[in-house]
Design an enzyme around this catalytic site. Sequence first.
Site, mmCIF file in Angstrom:
data_model
loop_
_atom_site.group_PDB
_atom_site.id
_atom_site.type_symbol
_atom_site.label_atom_id
_atom_site.label_comp_id
_atom_site.label_asym_id
_atom_site.label_seq_id
_atom_site.Cartn_x
_atom_site.Cartn_y
_atom_site.Cartn_z
ATOM 1 N N VAL A 1 -11.311 4.994 -15.445
ATOM 2 C CA VAL A 1 -12.781 5.142 -15.821
ATOM 3 C C VAL A 1 -13.441 3.879 -15.477
ATOM 4 O O VAL A 1 -14.522 4.005 -14.922
ATOM 5 C CB VAL A 1 -13.069 5.307 -17.412
ATOM 6 N N CYS A 2 -12.940 2.519 -15.639
ATOM 7 C CA CYS A 2 -13.378 1.357 -15.419
ATOM 8 C C CYS A 2 -13.801 1.127 -13.826
ATOM 9 O O CYS A 2 -14.617 0.846 -13.377
ATOM 10 C CB CYS A 2 -12.450 0.248 -15.924
ATOM 11 N N SER A 3 -12.627 1.775 -13.110
ATOM 12 C CA SER A 3 -13.002 2.089 -11.522
ATOM 13 C C SER A 3 -14.007 2.662 -11.052
ATOM 14 O O SER A 3 -14.451 2.689 -10.135
ATOM 15 C CB SER A 3 -11.572 2.031 -10.962
ATOM 16 N N ASP A 4 -14.459 3.550 -12.065
ATOM 17 C CA ASP A 4 -15.353 4.520 -11.598
ATOM 18 C C ASP A 4 -16.605 4.228 -12.380
ATOM 19 O O ASP A 4 -17.621 5.199 -12.766
ATOM 20 C CB ASP A 4 -14.917 5.916 -12.045
ATOM 21 N N GLN A 5 -16.906 3.111 -12.527
ATOM 22 C CA GLN A 5 -18.118 2.819 -13.501
ATOM 23 C C GLN A 5 -19.077 1.674 -12.813
ATOM 24 O O GLN A 5 -20.223 2.066 -12.488
ATOM 25 C CB GLN A 5 -17.869 2.296 -15.037
#
Lengths: 182, 197
Positions: free
Chosen positions: B88-92
């Site tokens: 999720v962090c990499s996609d934020q």
Amino acid sequence: MKRHLLTLAAFLLAVVAALPSATATASDVFPDVALQGKISPEQRQYLGVPDGDIRLSDINADFVFVEVFSMYCPICQHDAPGVNDMFARVLASAEADKIRFVGIAAGNTPFEVAFYRKKFGVQFPLFEDPDYTAHKAVGNVGTPAYYLVDLRDRRRAILVFHEGEIKDKDAFLKNVLGLVGK
Amino acid sequence: MRRALLFSLPVLGLLAWGLLASGALAAHMETFDPGRLKPTDSTLKVKVGDAAPDFTLPAISGGTVTLSDYRGKKNVVLSFVPAAWTPVCSDQWPGYNLALDMFHGLDAEVIGISEDNIPSQAMWVKAMHGLDFPVLSDFWPHGKVAGALGILRSDGMAERAIVIIDKKGIIRYLDVHDINSRPDLGGIIHELEKLAE
């Protein structure tokens, strides 16, 4: 001997280069996902769908090209101009009447989809998927993922699946148009 | 010669595999999936209307960034994420990077903060194709900034949180988000638009 080694190296590199970049999905049928979100009357006309809720199978065309993407995905951002170019080239091709383009924005809200559409000037219909319903239905693929789906017999057979960046868009598009033109 | 050829085969095989592997790495960023976590695991120590606690943290670009340097100049959106190399962090942050013009148009700067150390953050950001906003490390003293805000989880990660601070240094918006999901960009932009009114 050096010549043999070089020949062997060239052969191996050629084999590597020729390996397909796409892998098959677990299922060869694209799910009949709901396409959520507002699209313009022109885009409805393009897809041949009436007002109201629509599903993938409602699209009135022989084939549909589906891009599963996310506004947040850097590879999708990087690929966006190239996908726009593929769309324009399909529209200008002899197969334009047979194929329709749609995008499904995995995990993206209406705001995020509208922002992506405007940022990259995407002309084909983009649909939101804020709770990942469609994304789960297609098997939680990595983004971007690209599909060519055959709608002719309404079975929604997947003819092409590619996950990740399309490195050679010319070859990819040639393959898609070849399948559509058969 | 045959021996030489036989010897060279594994070497060339490794070369070919290496080419394949590097291609795969470039196309698909590998992340560690921590699974579903407790949605929130901390207690806020600040509220909307409070003065934001000042901090100075090291940045992956080198040097340090001090929050109070933005006072009188820019609104600040602090985006805390739990951990580098997670899905999720990499996609934020790449989405915030794409929308930087929109943030800047609302007189705001985005600052990304995690509890990871600089080397880990730097390579992670590189794998995300780079970011044009400051990324700061709250690694040492571990979680000092997140702790001051009350968004440090019991496992040492920060919550996934958005803190909007206006030009006077006052906290105007707090969203300690379910760690398993990403805050809507639209909600953040809407809060910045309210500051501009």
